[in-house]
Design an enzyme around this catalytic site. Structure first.
Site, PDB file in Angstrom:
ATOM      1  CG  ASP A 173      44.119  48.023  92.349  1.00 46.66           C
ATOM      2  OD1 ASP A 173      44.192  48.810  93.299  1.00 46.66           O
ATOM      3  OD2 ASP A 173      45.010  47.915  91.476  1.00 46.66           O
ATOM      4  CD  GLU A 211      42.188  52.434  93.970  1.00 48.51           C
ATOM      5  OE1 GLU A 211      43.070  53.155  94.430  1.00 48.51           O
ATOM      6  OE2 GLU A 211      42.413  51.592  93.084  1.00 48.51           O
TER       7      GLU A 211
HETATM    8  C1  GLC Z   1      45.706  51.056  93.506  1.00 46.62           C
HETATM    9  C2  GLC Z   1      46.280  50.627  94.829  1.00 46.62           C
HETATM   10  C3  GLC Z   1      47.725  50.969  94.889  1.00 46.62           C
HETATM   11  C4  GLC Z   1      48.444  50.284  93.753  1.00 46.62           C
HETATM   12  C5  GLC Z   1      47.789  50.599  92.413  1.00 46.62           C
HETATM   13  C6  GLC Z   1      48.292  49.699  91.336  1.00 46.62           C
HETATM   14  O1  GLC Z   1      45.702  52.422  93.366  1.00 46.62           O
HETATM   15  O2  GLC Z   1      45.550  51.183  95.892  1.00 46.62           O
HETATM   16  O3  GLC Z   1      48.296  50.622  96.109  1.00 46.62           O
HETATM   17  O4  GLC Z   1      49.783  50.696  93.700  1.00 46.62           O
HETATM   18  O5  GLC Z   1      46.401  50.445  92.454  1.00 46.62           O
HETATM   19  O6  GLC Z   1      47.736  48.416  91.468  1.00 46.62           O
END
Ligand code: GLC
Ligand code: CA
Length: 557
Positions: free
Chosen positions: A201, A243
């Site tokens: 993440d 991500e």
């Molecule tokens: C990422 C996730 C999202 C979350 C954020 C904080 O962007 O995809 O859903 O709210 O991280 O962890």
């Protein structure tokens, strides 16, 4: 050697345990319920499940606020249930990757509680503090419009703490070697329990320098190497899927020039331009995005997705492009989010038009990378815009026409099941679509089957073939003396397109249609002429005459 890289030709399916299947009737999906649905997933043909956060959490950001990394939230089951689940996956040849949310913890995490209550706690330095309000406290919010600042004063601590996301998600001080060691320990724990890797993440924030004095955060890329190295020592075939919504010019920093950082990244650049292409019928900016994200180490891979659990972030488009997508797919203010995106599900965005859905899926499956499917999209589920923020696209899976779509026998599901209207579970559900050979579900199953039989996409080199028509995108892959070619018509009108396929050792005379009987044969000048239906698509294998002869032999036998 490297056929072993399983993620190169995988089909990833992401789901939240809490909204998938409830086995004990308390209204919340659980691991026991998910275990019962593994045969469904196996039948669909997916090869990898990505589980969204399921660890103990107050659940204020759908589990992205973790309060204990080494546990399963009691609402979803126990660690024992988790191991039963990974074992069930292993028996069916399905791999599991899980979210690794280590940019921040929940403010209810014992580390944060210790840190805020005592300046001398060893955990104090696990977070990012400032005695005074930092000058940039009102900058850098990830959820503008909902989140007011990135620094909040904590009474108990007598200091301000940094939070890139919501105020209940204090950032971990990831530069602290102890925090880094703990991140490795978390990875090691879940690897031992049977997972094949992590969807990491918010990676750019994890590796950013943090602190009141940091004016322009710098990326500490070496951290990525540390993560990978550890993982590969523990389990050679485990991966990290990052991500990281970053500019193409930094992609290589994330993959690592020596392929020593992230194995996979989501291709946000292509995602946004893909939606622009669908909105405008103009494939040129998408082709640009594909070229811009082409450089990557041979072993690295893109994750290709349409919609995910967050809003469709359009922040990398030009203003005019973004407006076009908004106008087409999310015209109402209520459909938009954080001044940059659309919070709807795919099917309602595309007006429930089966032709456009197939086009979008066909693109996702044939652009360079590994497809990542969002649960429910295989049956074209809708959204519930009455739910706040991103929750509208996180409603429970619709299994049947039974009450609450067969998701739970409870009258009070954790999130309401969509009912009534064109996307209600009464119409849109797995049981119904299973019986209909022409359903979205059965189409998805067939396209997944075919995608797996075309490893050229995941492994090969691609070339975009020029056409005069911006509405038509043609992409070719070459790998181990095989070539495949995909043609997509982005427009609502039928198109005739002409092109030639020149390959070393093969003039590309015959194109074998992989999805239907209408093959294409070049004319004397080596030109193929293909008439595409509105939103039509073709999957071709470039086949020599041999292939055709063999075929006709078989047919006349
Ligand atoms: C990422 C996730 C999202 C979350 C954020 C904080 O962007 O995809 O859903 O709210 O991280 O962890
Ligand atoms: Ca339950």
């Amino acid at each position: 050697m490297i056929d072993d890289l399983w993620y190169k030709n995988a089909i990833i399916y992401c789901l939240s345990v809490g909204t998938y299947m409830d086995a004990n009737g308390d209204g919340i999906g659980d691991f026991k319920g998910l275990l019962r649905r593994l045969d469904y997933l196996h039948g669909l043909g997916i090869t990898t499940i990505w589980l969204m956060p399921f660890q103990t959490s107050p659940g204020r950001d759908d589990g992205y606020d973790v309060a204990d990394y080494y546990s399963v939230d009691a609402r979803y089951g126990t660690l024992g249930d988790f191991v039963e689940f990974t074992h069930g996956c292993e028996q069916r040849g399905i791999r599991v990757i899980i979210d690794l949310v280590v940019n921040h913890t929940s403010d209810q995490h014992p580390w944060f509680k210790a840190a805020r209550s005592d300046r001398n706690s060893p955990y104090r330095d696990w977070y990012v503090w400032s005695d005074k309000k930092p000058a940039n406290a009102n900058q850098g919010m990830v959820f503008p419009g909902v989140q007011k600042s990135t620094w909040t004063r904590d009474k108990e601590a007598g200091a301000w703490y940094f939070h890139r996301f919501y105020d209940f998600q204090p950032d971990l001080n990831t530069s602290n070697p102890r925090v880094q060691a703990e991140i490795l320990k978390i990875m090691g724990f879940w690897i031992q329990l049977g997972v094949s890797g992590f969807r990491m993440d918010a990676v750019p924030f994890v590796i950013a320098t943090k602190g009141a004095k940091v004016k322009k955060p710098a990326e500490q890329y070496d951290m990525l190497r540390t993560f990978r190295e550890f993982l590969q020592w523990r389990q050679g075939d485990a991966i990290i899927l990052a991500e990281a919504n970053v500019l193409p010019k930094t992609d290589m920093e994330y993959f690592g020039r020596d392929a020593d950082r992230m194995h996979m990244m989501f291709n946000f650049q292509v995602n946004q331009h893909l939606f622009y292409a669908l909105a405008s019928s103009d494939s040129r900016p998408l082709a640009q995005a594909l070229k811009a994200t082409k450089p990557r180490p041979a072993s690295a891979q893109w994750g290709l997705f349409l919609r995910n659990h967050d809003e469709l972030d359009l922040g990398r488009l030009t203003e005019a492009q973004r407006d076009r997508v908004f106008k087409c797919f999310g015209p109402d203010k209520d459909m938009q989010l954080y001044n940059r995106g659309i919070r709807r599900r795919l099917a309602p965005m595309l007006g429930g038009d089966r032709r456009r859905l197939e086009l979008a899926y066909s693109l996702m499956c044939t652009l360079p990378g590994t497809p990542v499917i969002r649960y429910g999209d295989e049956i074209a589920m809708g959204d519930d815009l009455s739910l706040p923020e991103r929750n509208c696209a996180r409603t429970p899976m619709q299994w049947s026409t039974e009450p609450n779509g067969g998701f739970t026998i409870s009258d009070t599901p954790a999130l309401p099941v969509i009912s009534e209207g064109p996307y209600g579970f009464e119409h849109v559900n797995v049981a119904k679509q299973r019986r209909d050979p022409n359903s979205m579900l059965n189409w998805t199953e067939r396209i997944i089957r075919m995608r797996k039989e075309v490893p050229e996409i995941g492994w090969g080199d691609f070339t975009i073939i020029r056409t005069r028509d911006p509405a038509v995108l043609i992409i070719r892959y070459d790998w181990r003396n095989n070539s495949v070619l995909f043609v997509h018509n982005l427009d609502e009108k039928p198109r005739e397109t002409a092109f030639s396929v020149q390959l070393p050792g093969d003039v590309g005379e015959h194109l074998i249609n992989l999805l239907a009987e209408n093959h294409s044969h070049a004319d004397k000048r080596g030109q193929h002429r293909v008439v595409l239906e509105p939103y039509g698509y073709r999957w071709y294998r470039v086949g020599g005459l041999d292939y055709l002869l063999k075929r006709s032999e078989i047919e006349t036998r």
